[in-house]
Write an enzyme that holds these catalytic residues in place. Sequence first.
Site, short mmCIF file in Angstrom:
data_model
loop_
_atom_site.label_atom_id
_atom_site.label_comp_id
_atom_site.label_asym_id
_atom_site.label_seq_id
_atom_site.Cartn_x
_atom_site.Cartn_y
_atom_site.Cartn_z
N CYS A 212 -28.95 -1.52 -28.09
CA CYS A 212 -29.17 -0.09 -28.29
C CYS A 212 -30.23 0.45 -27.33
O CYS A 212 -29.98 0.61 -26.15
CB CYS A 212 -29.49 0.20 -29.75
SG CYS A 212 -29.28 1.94 -30.19
N HIS B 179 -25.15 -2.32 -32.62
CA HIS B 179 -26.13 -3.20 -33.27
C HIS B 179 -25.44 -4.45 -33.81
O HIS B 179 -25.12 -4.53 -35.00
CB HIS B 179 -26.85 -2.45 -34.39
CG HIS B 179 -27.88 -1.50 -33.91
ND1 HIS B 179 -29.21 -1.84 -33.78
CD2 HIS B 179 -27.78 -0.21 -33.49
CE1 HIS B 179 -29.90 -0.81 -33.30
NE2 HIS B 179 -29.05 0.20 -33.12
N GLU C 20 -26.69 -7.22 -34.60
CA GLU C 20 -27.49 -7.90 -35.63
C GLU C 20 -27.16 -7.41 -37.03
O GLU C 20 -27.44 -8.12 -38.01
CB GLU C 20 -28.99 -7.71 -35.35
CG GLU C 20 -29.59 -6.37 -35.73
CD GLU C 20 -29.28 -5.23 -34.77
OE1 GLU C 20 -29.77 -4.10 -35.01
OE2 GLU C 20 -28.54 -5.45 -33.79
#
Length: 239
Positions: free
Chosen positions: A107, A211, A213
């Site tokens: 990001c 994202h 994660e």
Amino acid sequence: MRPLIGVTSLWDDVKSCGWMWQNYMELIWDAGGMPVVLPLNAAPEAVQEAVDRCDGFLFTGGQDIAPSYFDSQYPQYCQKPAVARDALEFELFDAARSVHRPIFGICRGLQLINVAMGGTLLEDIAYRVGSKTEHRYVTPGTPSMHEVDILGESYLSKAYDGKVLTVNSFHHQAIDRVAPSLKVIARSSSDQIVEAVQGEGEDFLVAVQWHPERIYQGRPENLRLVEFFIEVAKNQHVK
């Protein structure tokens, strides 16, 4: 032994301190690395020591980059930057690149990499592009999901067999002019916003606008992509 991965701190503007989402750390661990959070107030000597000791670096998400770094034409659409974080991360990125450490960006990390290498940013997607695709999180925090087109051969195409990938999205800025030594490896299917880039040289340099994660446990292609990063870091383990 797991390669040591330096993870850049997030910034809490209210408390004026660094902090970290646990899921960044879990992503690196599950991909085979040993994550360590880097402080934001590091002296130049500390930056150099981090580069000497770490096998790779993850540049995380967060606030807008200060518009002065990319000669913004519409700075009024940029949100308040994290000045201390900008200063550290640009220095760290240059230092890590100079010794060929593998780098992964998420990001804001993608945007910082592009700016550091000579690219520019769209200050606000809604203003500059007018896209109907929602790239931000929507109230009350439900992740915006959309499709991206994978372009050509890359680490991303190796991680995912298909040509269209569904990702989450939490940003209002994006790459405008791509840095000369980066190639675009994914774009948003609906509005062609740059969603992933890869360095054109031999060094590992990959960054994504979404994202991973937050979604890798249900979408394993995201973990596979980060595993490529960790494998390169492991193979060039700092002696």
